[in-house]
Design a protein around this motif. Structure first.
Motif, mmCIF file in Angstrom:
data_model
loop_
_atom_site.group_PDB
_atom_site.id
_atom_site.type_symbol
_atom_site.label_atom_id
_atom_site.label_comp_id
_atom_site.label_asym_id
_atom_site.label_seq_id
_atom_site.Cartn_x
_atom_site.Cartn_y
_atom_site.Cartn_z
ATOM 1 N N GLU A 107 0.864 -1.179 0.000
ATOM 2 C CA GLU A 107 0.000 0.000 0.000
ATOM 3 C C GLU A 107 0.906 1.235 0.000
ATOM 4 N N ILE A 108 1.270 1.663 -1.199
ATOM 5 C CA ILE A 108 2.225 2.755 -1.339
ATOM 6 C C ILE A 108 1.531 4.085 -1.086
ATOM 7 N N GLY A 142 -0.643 -1.266 9.907
ATOM 8 C CA GLY A 142 -0.842 0.167 9.910
ATOM 9 C C GLY A 142 0.421 0.983 10.097
ATOM 10 N N THR A 143 1.543 0.341 10.416
ATOM 11 C CA THR A 143 2.807 1.049 10.602
ATOM 12 C C THR A 143 3.292 1.639 9.285
ATOM 13 N N LEU A 144 3.733 2.885 9.316
ATOM 14 C CA LEU A 144 4.327 3.492 8.129
ATOM 15 C C LEU A 144 5.757 3.004 7.981
ATOM 16 N N HIS A 145 6.110 2.602 6.775
ATOM 17 C CA HIS A 145 7.462 2.101 6.502
ATOM 18 C C HIS A 145 8.123 3.048 5.501
ATOM 19 N N ARG A 177 2.494 1.474 3.697
ATOM 20 C CA ARG A 177 1.851 1.095 4.961
ATOM 21 C C ARG A 177 1.924 -0.420 5.139
ATOM 22 N N GLU A 178 2.438 -0.832 6.297
ATOM 23 C CA GLU A 178 2.485 -2.249 6.625
ATOM 24 C C GLU A 178 1.072 -2.736 6.967
ATOM 25 N N PRO A 179 0.833 -4.046 6.927
ATOM 26 C CA PRO A 179 -0.503 -4.570 7.229
ATOM 27 C C PRO A 179 -1.045 -4.150 8.589
#
Length: 271
Positions: free
Chosen positions: A116-117, A155-158, A151-153
């Motif tokens: 999810e870019i 919800g964390t922003l990477h 966005r990681e699964p």
């Protein structure tokens, strides 16, 4: 917009070398890059990409082009399409071959596929919007250009930073991204990491506590203030340039952008 002192990871790296790279650090490079940047010869050097910088920009743009169309990675001719979009036929042979290798590697392992870019940079957008930071009534602008945020699964922003070449990852840059994210995406958990597009090497994920982010903010405040003092000293006494920004001649001179104009440059000459 009111003028404010600025800070960035680039400025931090010009101030202090990465751990283990102390012998390669030269403060005069900061002087050329920041204090004398408007001199015609130096301005021309600042505006000219080195071969490694050009490879980095093209590699970043290559990833961007792959994801312009969600199906492009599945197309048989996608590699040719991206190659043409980058105008690689106009690049020197070494640059062209290294970028083609990057594109093939990414096509085989498209690490952003299915992510999810939130933001993916082309690499040529220019200076990012500054982030206003205030510490102990001292205000400065933080600049942090990110390559990719997804966005990681959970919800964390990477925040993912792409690299090329053989340079080691500098964890400080990851912390700068996390500090920027704490302002741009408040109250959202975030991590950062690096990925080398040429060799496929990945860093460990980097996280930071509020205390660590506060320490980075304090460090930046100190750097911004010291840098402005150096600039003011140079403007007042330009003849003291080499004292305000002392040189450290050595092996690093070979790859320095300013070796052609530096009186202290040491370059080995093959006979």
């Amino acid at each position: 917009m009111a003028w404010r002192p600025s800070a960035s990871f680039h400025l931090w790296s010009l101030f202090e070398p990465a751990i283990g790279q102390e012998s390669l650090h030269c403060d005069m490079k900061r002087g050329f890059s920041k204090a004398r940047s408007q001199e015609p010869a130096i301005k021309a050097l600042n505006e000219t990409n080195t071969k490694q910088q050009q490879i980095g920009h093209l590699a970043q743009k290559g990833v961007y082009e792959f994801h312009q169309n969600n199906l492009i990675l599945d197309r048989a001719n996608s590699l040719q399409q991206v190659t043409e979009a980058l105008s690689l036929n106009q690049e020197p042979e070494e640059v062209r071959q290294r970028i083609i290798s990057v594109l093939k590697r990414y096509q085989e392992d498209p690490i952003l596929l299915g992510k999810e870019i939130i933001r993916l940079s082309r690499g040529d957008e220019g200076i990012p919007k500054p982030i206003l930071i205030e510490y102990s009534k001292y205000q400065f602008n933080l600049y942090a250009a990110t390559d990719c945020i997804f966005r990681e699964p959970d919800g964390t922003l990477h925040i993912l930073d792409f690299k090329t070449g053989k340079s080691e990852f500098d964890l400080r840059q990851g912390y700068v991204y996390l500090l920027a994210a704490s302002y741009l995406y408040p109250n959202q958990p975030a991590i950062a990491s690096f990925y080398n597009l040429e060799n496929g090497k990945r860093s460990a994920e980097i996280a930071a506590t509020p205390i660590q982010l506060k320490a980075i903010q304090i460090e930046f405040s100190k750097i911004a203030q010291k840098h402005q003092k150096n600039l003011a000293s140079y403007r007042k006494n330009p003849d003291l340039f080499d004292q305000i920004f002392p040189a450290n001649p050595g092996s690093a001179c070979r790859s320095c952008s300013f070796n052609s104009i530096c009186n202290y440059s040491v370059i080995e000459v093959s006979i």
